[in-house]
Write a protein that holds these residues in place. Structure first.
Motif, PDB file in Angstrom:
ATOM      1  N   GLN A 173       0.805  -1.221   0.000  1.00  0.00           N
ATOM      2  CA  GLN A 173       0.000   0.000   0.000  1.00  0.00           C
ATOM      3  C   GLN A 173       0.839   1.273   0.000  1.00  0.00           C
ATOM      4  N   ARG A 174       2.161   1.145   0.198  1.00  0.00           N
ATOM      5  CA  ARG A 174       3.017   2.330   0.262  1.00  0.00           C
ATOM      6  C   ARG A 174       4.262   2.121  -0.580  1.00  0.00           C
ATOM      7  N   PRO A 175       4.944   3.216  -0.981  1.00  0.00           N
ATOM      8  CA  PRO A 175       6.155   3.078  -1.791  1.00  0.00           C
ATOM      9  C   PRO A 175       7.339   2.528  -0.989  1.00  0.00           C
ATOM     10  N   HIS A 176       8.523   2.836  -1.446  1.00  0.00           N
ATOM     11  CA  HIS A 176       9.732   2.157  -1.012  1.00  0.00           C
ATOM     12  C   HIS A 176      10.181   2.540   0.396  1.00  0.00           C
ATOM     13  N   ILE A 177      10.891   1.596   1.032  1.00  0.00           N
ATOM     14  CA  ILE A 177      11.483   1.889   2.333  1.00  0.00           C
ATOM     15  C   ILE A 177      12.580   2.942   2.158  1.00  0.00           C
ATOM     16  N   GLU A 178      13.053   3.466   3.263  1.00  0.00           N
ATOM     17  CA  GLU A 178      14.155   4.422   3.251  1.00  0.00           C
ATOM     18  C   GLU A 178      15.440   3.714   3.665  1.00  0.00           C
ATOM     19  N   HIS A 179      16.424   3.784   2.804  1.00  0.00           N
ATOM     20  CA  HIS A 179      17.739   3.184   3.037  1.00  0.00           C
ATOM     21  C   HIS A 179      18.768   4.244   2.653  1.00  0.00           C
ATOM     22  N   TYR A 180      19.519   4.723   3.653  1.00  0.00           N
ATOM     23  CA  TYR A 180      20.426   5.840   3.439  1.00  0.00           C
ATOM     24  C   TYR A 180      21.882   5.391   3.496  1.00  0.00           C
ATOM     25  N   ILE A 181      22.697   6.012   2.659  1.00  0.00           N
ATOM     26  CA  ILE A 181      24.140   5.809   2.656  1.00  0.00           C
ATOM     27  C   ILE A 181      24.765   7.189   2.822  1.00  0.00           C
ATOM     28  N   LEU A 182      25.303   7.462   4.036  1.00  0.00           N
ATOM     29  CA  LEU A 182      25.667   8.834   4.393  1.00  0.00           C
ATOM     30  C   LEU A 182      27.072   8.914   4.963  1.00  0.00           C
ATOM     31  N   ASN A 278       7.399  -3.577   5.842  1.00  0.00           N
ATOM     32  CA  ASN A 278       8.819  -3.479   6.172  1.00  0.00           C
ATOM     33  C   ASN A 278       9.004  -2.209   6.992  1.00  0.00           C
ATOM     34  N   ALA A 279       8.580  -2.258   8.242  1.00  0.00           N
ATOM     35  CA  ALA A 279       8.561  -1.061   9.086  1.00  0.00           C
ATOM     36  C   ALA A 279       9.931  -0.852   9.725  1.00  0.00           C
ATOM     37  N   PHE A 280      10.862  -0.419   8.895  1.00  0.00           N
ATOM     38  CA  PHE A 280      12.204  -0.130   9.383  1.00  0.00           C
ATOM     39  C   PHE A 280      12.888   0.833   8.426  1.00  0.00           C
TER      40      PHE A 280
END
Length: 742
Positions: A173-182, A278-280
């Motif tokens: 029901q929702r778009p993509h998870i957030e995965h950051y490379i910082l 994928n609640a992370f």
């Protein structure tokens, strides 16, 4: 003659000229026109999945009288000025329409150079939250009446590659998870006016967009911290919705996963997949100190950081709310502390679920759902004193010429959203018509009702091929939905709850459009249901078409089917007194303990138990209604501070329709039975509830209805304050009532 000083004279003269030269105050919710900005995106990448672009422009200002930014985007944007958060948007709209935000920039500008930074996530993904439409940003900054920066001219775009593209969806029901490379200094582009940074992205102008006004209030962005709990978990005071922030000091390259949810597992952990999500959020961080905020809003009470590799020190979590900002004027305080807690939980639930549409939940999807909206819209009128969100909600359903992937004449079950699997809930489209009638009563907006006429009659045409020889709907297709209970296993071939709702829909349409034929059809359907479905004790849920072509009752009867019968006027306490007496006295929360009538499957929160509330209210059984409400819903409040989709934690623990409890408390405890802005009349209904006093304030536009009552010698002593031009009446009750108007 009174003397005036030279200085005083010039002050008077200057104030007169200042008043004459002032431009009209800008309505920041009603802007719908760009002056110079063009819709822009990276050349050839407007349909690329999960691409985030960072737009930036440095403007120089001196003394500023007025400063605004007008903007819209597909899908989401986050705007910051000089590194400080300003806004997230836009407000959702129907396919091929885009709502403009107009935001006051003056509080964020400093003399000299200012960095206007806008991140835009272009998801190009089918979901129940953001539409799958080509990406773009259209924005312009106006200082003292002059556009000084606009997309298509001044704003530059960068692909910073700080957010990983190839990642799973959060949920279907929702778009993509957030995965950051910082790396440390990743925010330099937001704060350093001399930053040159990455290679500038070549932009291309996109097709012109249909721009409409936002219309609703801007969000509340309150900041609040989570507190350390056991097992390395952090907890917010109650279920919260917004942008999750983490402060972390990284000593060596680290991979950090942050899981979140509304409740804990039995062993005291956070299960980020409880809602099949994928609640992370994943962070890959180089050494340094970070304060990072999620781009998307999420819902949680608990946060659990997991260091998958490397070494870091979590310094804390916080939430930036992304919630309705117009809820604080509503007040309710009674002699019963549990009712007061329920009201606050209902307000909190509404606040998080009614940002720009009536969501069912702000966690796994954020879509605007029919049926849920029927109940939530009542609360919006009570708590905020207007129908702004409801008008947007209705407008979204009326703007498209047709809906993609949906059968001709049918309405999407939730919208704005994508339905490429062609699924819909025919029952939910019926609730849309019921809501139209209540919307008219709340708003007086006959224009919208008339604009909806073609939609309503197209819906009626859609159902005609499903009518059988008895005039009942048979073998409805797609997701025929009665409620989350055993009742939903009994929806074919002839679903009597579906037909009960269908009859009510036709009756309402007949009233809205002065169509007596529809009203007669509705009554014929009700009479047929009475004859076919009622077996002498209960209304049976469904009938099955046998091999010989005859309809045979399934013999199964659920609790919610009985509530549908009474709610839709197929049955009344007078027409079916024994059934009503049994439902009244032996069903509800008491049956959970008694386990009476085991052959009648229980109703769930939505919609059975809420229908039960309404039926008890109709009959004036207020003391019973309040006792049951506390029994049903107080355990939810104690666990999450919000109200749930089901009676257990198996699903969302923060569901918009559940805020309807606030409406119940205003109507049945405070005694404000109805507020009619069109008639400028307040109707009071005072019924014995066992309470000794209650007071509250209900917004009406910019004013309010303020009421306080006490019981004195068995009499309701009421102090009442009304908006300008309003009158009141008292519905006939058995109680003695004395009203004193301020």
């Amino acid at each position: 003659m009174k003397k005036i000083s030279i200085l005083g004279f010039w002050i008077v003269i200057m104030s007169i000229f200042a008043g004459c030269s002032q431009s009209p105050k800008v309505d920041l919710k009603e802007c719908d026109t760009f002056v110079a900005a063009k819709p822009m995106w990276a050349e050839g990448r407007e349909t690329e999945r999960n691409l985030t672009l960072s737009f930036r422009e440095v403007i120089e200002t001196g003394r500023v009288s007025e400063a605004y930014i007008r903007l819209t985007a597909s899908c989401d944007y986050r705007m910051r000025v000089n590194g400080k958060f300003v806004a997230h948007g836009p407000c959702v709209a129907a396919h091929d329409y885009y709502r403009m935000d107009c935001i006051d920039l003056k509080p964020y500008l400093q003399r000299g150079k200012n960095i206007i930074a806008i991140e835009v996530a272009g998801y190009n993904d089918d979901n129940y939250y953001l539409l799958n439409q080509p990406s773009f940003l259209q924005a312009e900054v106006e200082i003292d009446g002059k556009v000084v920066a606009a997309t298509g001219n001044e704003f530059k775009a960068y692909d910073l590659k700080q957010r990983k593209q190839d990642v799973p969806e959060f949920s279907f029901q929702r778009p993509h998870i957030e995965h950051y490379i910082l790396s440390e200094g990743f925010e330099q582009w937001l704060t350093d006016t001399e930053w040159q940074g990455e290679e500038i992205v070549k932009q291309a102008q996109q097709p012109a967009k249909s721009i409409i006004s936002r219309h609703v209030e801007y969000p509340n962005y309150r900041l609040h911290d989570a507190q350390p709990a056991s097992n390395g978990i952090y907890a917010f005071e109650c279920n919260s919705t917004g942008f999750l922030g983490v402060k972390v000091k990284v000593e060596e390259p680290t991979r950090l996963k942050v899981r979140f949810d509304e409740v804990l597992t039995e062993d005291g952990n956070v299960d980020g997949r409880r809602l099949i999500c994928n609640a992370f959020i994943i962070y890959e961080l180089q050494p340094g100190e970070y304060s990072i905020e999620s781009f998307e809003p999420y819902t949680m009470k608990y946060v659990q950081p997991i260091v998958e590799s490397g070494k870091c020190n979590i310094e804390g979590f916080y939430m930036r709310d992304y919630c309705n900002s117009d809820v604080d004027r509503a007040k309710f305080v009674s002699a019963n502390k549990n009712l007061n807690r329920l009201f606050e939980a209902a307000r909190e639930t509404f606040r998080q679920n009614a940002l720009d549409v009536f969501m069912d939940c702000p966690s796994r999807e954020r879509a605007g759902w029919l049926c849920d909206s029927y109940f939530s819209a009542r609360v919006a009128f009570d708590i905020s004193g207007d129908t702004k969100i409801e008008r947007n909600f209705m407008q979204n359903y009326l703007l498209p010429e047709k809906f993609k992937h949906i059968d001709e004449g049918m309405l999407p079950m939730c919208y704005p959203s994508e339905h490429p699997n062609r699924n819909h809930i025919p029952n939910w489209a019926m609730w849309f018509v019921l809501q139209l009638e209540e919307y008219l009563q709340r708003s007086g907006d006959r224009e919208t009702i008339d604009a909806a006429k073609n939609r309503v009659y197209a819906l009626i045409e859609y159902f005609k091929p499903f009518l059988n020889e008895d005039g009942l709907l048979e073998r409805l297709t797609r997701w025929v939905f009665v409620e989350w209970s055993h009742a939903n296993n009994l929806v074919q071939d002839v679903s009597y709850p579906s037909n009960m709702l269908y009859a009510e829909m036709l009756d309402v349409a007949g009233r809205l459009y002065s169509d007596e034929a529809l009203r007669q059809q509705a009554e014929q359907i009700r009479e047929t249901i009475r004859k076919q479905s009622f077996d002498g004790e209960y209304f049976v849920d469904n009938a099955i078409r046998g091999k010989d072509g005859t309809l045979e009752l399934s013999g199964q009867h659920t609790e919610v089917c009985q509530y549908y019968a009474f709610y839709t006027h197929v049955a009344t306490p007078e027409s079916h007194p024994e059934l009503w007496k049994r439902l009244r006295d032996e069903f509800g929360p008491v049956r959970k303990q008694s386990q009476a009538y085991p052959d009648v499957p229980f109703a769930n929160a939505f919609v059975g138990n809420y229908m039960r509330n309404e039926l008890l209210s109709r009959e004036g059984l207020i003391a019973q209604l309040l006792n049951e409400t506390v029994d049903f819903y107080l355990p939810m409040v104690e666990l999450t501070g919000t109200l749930w989709e089901n009676m257990t934690t198996v699903a969302s623990c923060n569901h918009g329709f559940a805020s309807h409890i606030a409406h119940v408390l205003y109507r049945d405890v405070l005694g404000v039975y109805n507020i009619s802005p069109t008639e400028k009349e307040v109707t009071l209904r005072m019924i014995e509830s066992g309470l000794e006093h209650c007071k509250g304030s209900i917004p009406v536009g910019e004013e309010s209805v303020d009421i306080e009552w006490t019981k004195e010698n068995g009499k309701f002593a009421i102090t009442l304050s009304l908006p300008e031009g309003y009158s009141y009446k008292v519905m006939p009750t058995d109680s003695d009532v004395c009203v004193k108007c301020k």
